[in-house]
Design a protein around this motif. Structure first.
Motif, PDB file in Angstrom:
ATOM      1  N   UNK A 237       0.824  -1.827  -0.325  1.00  0.00           N
ATOM      2  CA  UNK A 237      -0.159   0.085  -0.154  1.00  0.00           C
ATOM      3  C   UNK A 237       0.910   1.039  -0.148  1.00  0.00           C
ATOM      4  N   UNK A 238       1.015   1.929  -1.043  1.00  0.00           N
ATOM      5  CA  UNK A 238       1.348   3.280  -1.011  1.00  0.00           C
ATOM      6  C   UNK A 238       1.527   4.426   0.155  1.00  0.00           C
TER       7      UNK A 238
ATOM      8  N   UNK B  54      -9.312   5.067   5.952  1.00  0.00           N
ATOM      9  CA  UNK B  54     -10.087   3.442   5.781  1.00  0.00           C
ATOM     10  C   UNK B  54     -10.242   3.148   4.164  1.00  0.00           C
ATOM     11  N   UNK B  55     -10.917   3.968   3.772  1.00  0.00           N
ATOM     12  CA  UNK B  55     -11.808   3.671   2.616  1.00  0.00           C
ATOM     13  C   UNK B  55     -10.776   3.966   1.563  1.00  0.00           C
ATOM     14  N   UNK B  56      -9.799   4.165   2.057  1.00  0.00           N
ATOM     15  CA  UNK B  56      -8.316   4.329   0.399  1.00  0.00           C
ATOM     16  C   UNK B  56      -7.654   2.198   0.815  1.00  0.00           C
ATOM     17  N   UNK B  57      -7.798   2.005   2.440  1.00  0.00           N
ATOM     18  CA  UNK B  57      -7.095   0.846   3.056  1.00  0.00           C
ATOM     19  C   UNK B  57      -8.014  -0.095   2.559  1.00  0.00           C
ATOM     20  N   UNK B  58      -9.440   0.026   2.452  1.00  0.00           N
ATOM     21  CA  UNK B  58     -10.201  -1.098   1.851  1.00  0.00           C
ATOM     22  C   UNK B  58      -9.687  -1.065  -0.054  1.00  0.00           C
ATOM     23  N   UNK B  59     -10.016  -0.112  -0.229  1.00  0.00           N
ATOM     24  CA  UNK B  59      -9.545  -0.627  -1.593  1.00  0.00           C
ATOM     25  C   UNK B  59      -8.596  -1.271  -2.113  1.00  0.00           C
ATOM     26  N   UNK B  60      -7.778  -0.761  -1.940  1.00  0.00           N
ATOM     27  CA  UNK B  60      -5.730  -1.449  -1.618  1.00  0.00           C
ATOM     28  C   UNK B  60      -6.264  -3.183  -1.384  1.00  0.00           C
TER      29      UNK B  60
ATOM     30  N   UNK C 226      -1.077  -1.491  10.631  1.00  0.00           N
ATOM     31  CA  UNK C 226       0.295  -1.690  10.258  1.00  0.00           C
ATOM     32  C   UNK C 226       0.530   0.127   9.517  1.00  0.00           C
ATOM     33  N   UNK C 227      -0.583   0.611   9.333  1.00  0.00           N
ATOM     34  CA  UNK C 227      -0.878   1.795   8.991  1.00  0.00           C
ATOM     35  C   UNK C 227      -0.394   2.768   9.530  1.00  0.00           C
ATOM     36  N   UNK C 228      -0.963   2.906  10.904  1.00  0.00           N
ATOM     37  CA  UNK C 228      -1.249   3.963  12.238  1.00  0.00           C
ATOM     38  C   UNK C 228      -2.279   4.770  12.072  1.00  0.00           C
ATOM     39  N   UNK C 229      -3.424   3.384  11.322  1.00  0.00           N
ATOM     40  CA  UNK C 229      -5.160   4.021  11.860  1.00  0.00           C
ATOM     41  C   UNK C 229      -5.324   2.301  13.078  1.00  0.00           C
ATOM     42  N   UNK C 230      -5.450   3.054  14.253  1.00  0.00           N
ATOM     43  CA  UNK C 230      -6.107   2.033  15.467  1.00  0.00           C
ATOM     44  C   UNK C 230      -7.161   1.666  15.743  1.00  0.00           C
ATOM     45  N   UNK C 231      -7.762   0.918  14.198  1.00  0.00           N
ATOM     46  CA  UNK C 231      -9.298   0.247  14.814  1.00  0.00           C
ATOM     47  C   UNK C 231      -9.299  -0.011  15.003  1.00  0.00           C
ATOM     48  N   UNK C 232     -10.642  -0.904  15.550  1.00  0.00           N
ATOM     49  CA  UNK C 232     -11.141  -1.563  17.389  1.00  0.00           C
ATOM     50  C   UNK C 232     -12.144  -2.826  15.719  1.00  0.00           C
TER      51      UNK C 232
END
Length: 267
Positions: free
Chosen positions: A45-46, A58-64, A110-116
């Motif tokens: 992921x870039x 989150x949407x960008x990571x989801x698309x990847x 891994x990309x710094x988003x502290x998701x639950x």
């Protein structure tokens, strides 16, 4: 066999994905790919757009994750164990929602988003809180989910047996996630008549839920299928004593009365 790595789940010292990866090894799979291969996928992921909001990130990571890496929900109506085993899901990039949620949760961190991760009724959700606002995401697709849709799904599934409140949307503790994962895997192995692997799942579940009478009942069933009737009888007796009002207890009482004694020895 020792499953001491599961005893740390209450303290949540280890990442959930690492523990679940170890479960595959404990189940005797020799072809478990190194977790580094998953991180290599994720690291492709870039990065996020410079001015993206929390929801947009989150949407960008989801698309990847779903479009470029190609992860998707299991297409079969009858799910097999290879759609749950995390090392196989990472190779085939197809799995059940719980495993997709665990993988996307790990990728987000891994990309710094502290998701639950929330083991919500029906299937799990991912929640990302920022500036006092919660964003929810569907692990089937990575798309955002509106509050109204969450409440509607809850009401539909519970059918009036419970009323929605925000406690249902709180992060699920690691131990409960591991229980959910092992339970799905155990049920699949039992359906596939892979009784020894199902038995290992129960042994791990009993580390998380010591003396759970229902797991001990299921363990008795597996011992019986494996030809160890005398050990099964002990487990059935424990269940009958602990849950005398359960409908299956009466059937097991009759079964215990018909047992003639030890038949095989466990090897």
């Amino acid at each position: 066999m020792s499953y001491s790595f599961l005893e740390l789940s209450e303290q949540e010292w280890l990442p959930t994905i690492d523990i679940i990866w170890e479960i595959s090894r404990q189940l005797g799979y020799r072809n478990v790919a190194d977790i580094a291969e998953f991180w290599q996928q994720v690291d492709g992921f870039e990065g996020f757009d410079e001015h993206a909001s929390a929801a947009e990130k989150m949407a960008q990571l989801g698309r990847y994750f779903y479009r470029e890496l190609g992860y998707s929900d299991a297409p079969e109506s009858w799910v097999k164990s290879h759609r749950i085993l995390i090392h196989e899901v990472c190779v085939q990039r197809t799995g059940v929602p719980l495993v997709l949620a665990i993988l996307l949760h790990a990728a987000a961190h891994r990309h710094g988003l502290h998701v639950q991760l929330i083991d919500f009724p029906g299937y799990p959700l991912l929640k990302y809180e920022t500036h006092g606002h919660a964003h929810f995401f569907d692990p089937h697709t990575g798309e955002s989910v509106r509050y109204e849709d969450i409440v509607h799904r809850f009401d539909h599934l519970m059918d009036g047996d419970a009323q929605f409140c925000w406690e249902w949307a709180e992060a699920t503790p690691q131990a409960a996630l591991l229980e959910a994962y092992l339970t799905e895997l155990k049920q699949c192995f039992m359906a596939e008549a892979r009784f020894e692997k199902a038995l290992r799942c129960i042994e791990m579940l009993l580390v998380l839920r010591p003396n759970d009478p229902y797991e001990i009942r299921d363990r008795g069933y597996l011992y019986e299928e494996l030809g160890c009737q005398h050990i099964a009888a002990d487990d059935y007796q424990f269940f009958v004593e602990q849950c005398p009002d359960d409908p299956s207890a009466q059937l097991l009482k009759l079964q215990l009365e018909n047992y003639a004694g030890p038949s095989h020895i466990v090897h």
